[in-house]
Write a protein that holds these residues in place. Structure first.
Motif: not given
Length: 150
Positions: A68-72, A80-83, A86-88
């Motif tokens: 759910l958090s990934r989807r949100h 792009e922001w996720f990669e 967020f991930l670092p």
């Protein structure tokens, strides 16, 4: 934790993902029956509601929260922001979480570990028996005694 260890060992993240996903699916289905069976063999009563609760708490809730958090995040911030952002940050938090988990596990179990440093068996030798010839001779005597008919 598996992902953090894989990252620290410079492992293949896609292979790790497949292994963890397969393991989680097996745990969802087989954990409660297997543990119930094995505990029953040792005559340790564990209610099935406790086993099912542990599956929900340690597998279902984390998987659902992650999904759910990934989807949100992907919907609101974009891939792009996720990669890139967020991930670092999550990577750093994951390593700190792994270290804190290890510290907590060993701090709560430290007294037990210190009281029982080595497994004991009827044929185990004390820590002072480091003389290899002495150990070899002791083993020969034990084997000869076991082979001798009563």
């Amino acid at each position: 934790m598996v992902f953090v260890w894989s990252y620290l060992a410079d492992g293949d993240p896609l292979y790790t993902l497949v292994q963890v996903a397969t393991n989680d699916l097996i745990i969802l289905i087989a954990f409660a029956p297997i543990v119930g069976f094995l505990m029953g063999l040792n005559e340790v009563p564990v209610p099935y509601d406790t086993l099912l609760l542990s599956v929900v708490l340690f597998v279902v809730i984390p998987l659902t929260a992650g999904y759910l958090s990934r989807r949100h995040i992907l919907r609101t911030k974009g891939p792009e922001w996720f990669e890139r952002q967020f991930l670092p940050k999550l990577n750093t938090v994951s390593i700190i979480g792994l270290l804190l988990t290890l510290i907590l596990l060993f701090s709560f179990q430290g007294e037990i570990i210190l009281e029982n440093p080595l497994p004991h068996s009827p044929h185990s030798h004390s820590a002072d028996d480091t003389d290899i010839p002495h150990l070899r001779n002791s083993l020969r005597v034990e084997l000869a005694l076991e082979a001798t008919p009563p």
